[in-house]
Design a protein around this motif. Structure first.
Motif, PDB file in Angstrom:
ATOM      1  N   UNK A 204       5.385  21.254  34.734  1.00  0.00           N
ATOM      2  CA  UNK A 204       5.585  20.073  33.895  1.00  0.00           C
ATOM      3  C   UNK A 204       4.413  19.931  32.932  1.00  0.00           C
ATOM      4  N   UNK A 205       4.752  19.726  31.665  1.00  0.00           N
ATOM      5  CA  UNK A 205       3.754  19.586  30.613  1.00  0.00           C
ATOM      6  C   UNK A 205       3.867  18.217  29.961  1.00  0.00           C
ATOM      7  N   UNK A 206       2.729  17.598  29.721  1.00  0.00           N
ATOM      8  CA  UNK A 206       2.753  16.391  28.906  1.00  0.00           C
ATOM      9  C   UNK A 206       2.354  16.778  27.486  1.00  0.00           C
ATOM     10  N   UNK A 207       2.819  16.010  26.538  1.00  0.00           N
ATOM     11  CA  UNK A 207       2.584  16.317  25.138  1.00  0.00           C
ATOM     12  C   UNK A 207       2.438  15.026  24.344  1.00  0.00           C
ATOM     13  N   UNK A 208       1.694  15.109  23.259  1.00  0.00           N
ATOM     14  CA  UNK A 208       1.458  13.960  22.394  1.00  0.00           C
ATOM     15  C   UNK A 208       1.858  14.301  20.967  1.00  0.00           C
ATOM     16  N   UNK A 209       2.517  13.360  20.318  1.00  0.00           N
ATOM     17  CA  UNK A 209       2.972  13.549  18.938  1.00  0.00           C
ATOM     18  C   UNK A 209       2.297  12.530  18.036  1.00  0.00           C
ATOM     19  N   UNK A 210       1.612  13.008  17.016  1.00  0.00           N
ATOM     20  CA  UNK A 210       1.034  12.111  16.021  1.00  0.00           C
ATOM     21  C   UNK A 210       2.161  11.537  15.185  1.00  0.00           C
ATOM     22  N   UNK A 211       2.183  10.229  15.056  1.00  0.00           N
ATOM     23  CA  UNK A 211       3.249   9.599  14.298  1.00  0.00           C
ATOM     24  C   UNK A 211       2.830   8.214  13.842  1.00  0.00           C
ATOM     25  N   UNK A 212       3.324   7.822  12.689  1.00  0.00           N
ATOM     26  CA  UNK A 212       3.061   6.470  12.194  1.00  0.00           C
ATOM     27  C   UNK A 212       4.046   5.473  12.800  1.00  0.00           C
ATOM     28  N   UNK A 213       5.128   5.989  13.320  1.00  0.00           N
ATOM     29  CA  UNK A 213       6.162   5.127  13.886  1.00  0.00           C
ATOM     30  C   UNK A 213       5.760   4.638  15.276  1.00  0.00           C
ATOM     31  N   UNK A 214       6.017   3.385  15.521  1.00  0.00           N
ATOM     32  CA  UNK A 214       5.715   2.837  16.844  1.00  0.00           C
ATOM     33  C   UNK A 214       6.935   2.852  17.758  1.00  0.00           C
ATOM     34  N   UNK A 215       8.115   3.184  17.179  1.00  0.00           N
ATOM     35  CA  UNK A 215       9.335   3.104  17.980  1.00  0.00           C
ATOM     36  C   UNK A 215      10.069   4.426  18.140  1.00  0.00           C
ATOM     37  N   UNK A 216       9.624   5.451  17.442  1.00  0.00           N
ATOM     38  CA  UNK A 216      10.325   6.738  17.525  1.00  0.00           C
ATOM     39  C   UNK A 216      10.003   7.452  18.827  1.00  0.00           C
ATOM     40  N   UNK A 217      11.027   8.084  19.386  1.00  0.00           N
ATOM     41  CA  UNK A 217      10.873   8.908  20.578  1.00  0.00           C
ATOM     42  C   UNK A 217      11.338  10.307  20.201  1.00  0.00           C
ATOM     43  N   UNK A 218      10.593  11.320  20.554  1.00  0.00           N
ATOM     44  CA  UNK A 218      10.882  12.679  20.127  1.00  0.00           C
ATOM     45  C   UNK A 218      11.300  13.548  21.311  1.00  0.00           C
ATOM     46  N   UNK A 219      12.388  14.265  21.109  1.00  0.00           N
ATOM     47  CA  UNK A 219      12.892  15.127  22.178  1.00  0.00           C
ATOM     48  C   UNK A 219      12.645  16.604  21.897  1.00  0.00           C
ATOM     49  N   UNK A 220      12.245  16.927  20.681  1.00  0.00           N
ATOM     50  CA  UNK A 220      12.005  18.322  20.320  1.00  0.00           C
ATOM     51  C   UNK A 220      10.550  18.678  20.537  1.00  0.00           C
ATOM     52  N   UNK A 221      10.307  19.811  21.193  1.00  0.00           N
ATOM     53  CA  UNK A 221       8.931  20.238  21.440  1.00  0.00           C
ATOM     54  C   UNK A 221       8.194  20.512  20.136  1.00  0.00           C
ATOM     55  N   UNK A 222       8.928  20.843  19.090  1.00  0.00           N
ATOM     56  CA  UNK A 222       8.295  21.158  17.803  1.00  0.00           C
ATOM     57  C   UNK A 222       7.617  19.948  17.187  1.00  0.00           C
ATOM     58  N   UNK A 223       7.999  18.781  17.627  1.00  0.00           N
ATOM     59  CA  UNK A 223       7.445  17.553  17.039  1.00  0.00           C
ATOM     60  C   UNK A 223       6.082  17.200  17.628  1.00  0.00           C
ATOM     61  N   UNK A 224       5.731  17.811  18.723  1.00  0.00           N
ATOM     62  CA  UNK A 224       4.502  17.444  19.435  1.00  0.00           C
ATOM     63  C   UNK A 224       3.322  18.304  18.988  1.00  0.00           C
ATOM     64  N   UNK A 225       2.188  17.661  18.774  1.00  0.00           N
ATOM     65  CA  UNK A 225       0.995  18.327  18.269  1.00  0.00           C
ATOM     66  C   UNK A 225       0.073  18.834  19.380  1.00  0.00           C
ATOM     67  N   UNK A 226       0.048  18.109  20.474  1.00  0.00           N
ATOM     68  CA  UNK A 226      -0.911  18.411  21.534  1.00  0.00           C
ATOM     69  C   UNK A 226      -0.190  18.586  22.866  1.00  0.00           C
ATOM     70  N   UNK A 227      -0.692  19.529  23.633  1.00  0.00           N
ATOM     71  CA  UNK A 227      -0.069  19.850  24.920  1.00  0.00           C
ATOM     72  C   UNK A 227      -1.115  19.938  26.017  1.00  0.00           C
ATOM     73  N   UNK A 228      -0.726  19.480  27.192  1.00  0.00           N
ATOM     74  CA  UNK A 228      -1.565  19.646  28.360  1.00  0.00           C
ATOM     75  C   UNK A 228      -1.345  21.021  28.970  1.00  0.00           C
ATOM     76  N   UNK A 229      -2.082  21.305  30.004  1.00  0.00           N
ATOM     77  CA  UNK A 229      -2.066  22.641  30.600  1.00  0.00           C
ATOM     78  C   UNK A 229      -0.916  22.836  31.577  1.00  0.00           C
TER      79      UNK A 229
END
Length: 130
Positions: free
Chosen positions: A97-122
């Protein structure tokens, strides 16, 4: 930003497990509340798949059909971590299981695509036995 996932381990079918994801780093904006967050998983021989997502505000969530009603994503502001709480675990939940963070200006958007995430845990291993 570095993400640290923890809480994985061995479980039996029907058990519960809690995964946590903390953000840290030199960047000024390193709080998990500054990003849309997500959990993904990858089982052996399979592609990485979306599990759950959380908006920056924490008010919106999204889940894969396979985990809906069993997994809950949330943010613990007191500890500045994102939590993935699972119940009724199944052997097919076995994965890294990996956690990921997506930089975004939106406070309500939820992203399901891995391509949208900038940072990943190990990643943290979850193994569920029948």
């Amino acid at each position: 930003v570095q993400l640290q996932a923890s809480g994985g381990g061995l479980a039996q079918s029907g058990d519960s497990l809690k995964l946590s994801c903390a953000a840290s780093g030199l960047h000024r904006v390193s709080s998990v509340s500054s990003y849309a967050m997500g959990w993904f998983r990858q089982a052996p021989g399979k592609e990485r798949e979306f599990v759950a997502g959380l908006s920056r505000s924490g008010s919106r969530t999204s889940y894969a059909d396979s985990v809906k009603d069993r997994f809950t994503i949330s943010r613990d502001n007191t500890k500045d971590v994102v939590v993935l709480q699972s119940i009724s675990l199944k052997p097919e939940d076995t994965a890294v299981y990996y956690c990921a963070a997506a930089s975004t200006a939106s406070t309500i958007s939820v992203y399901t695509s891995s391509a949208r995430y900038n940072y990943w845990g190990q990643g943290t291993q979850v193994t569920v036995s029948s």
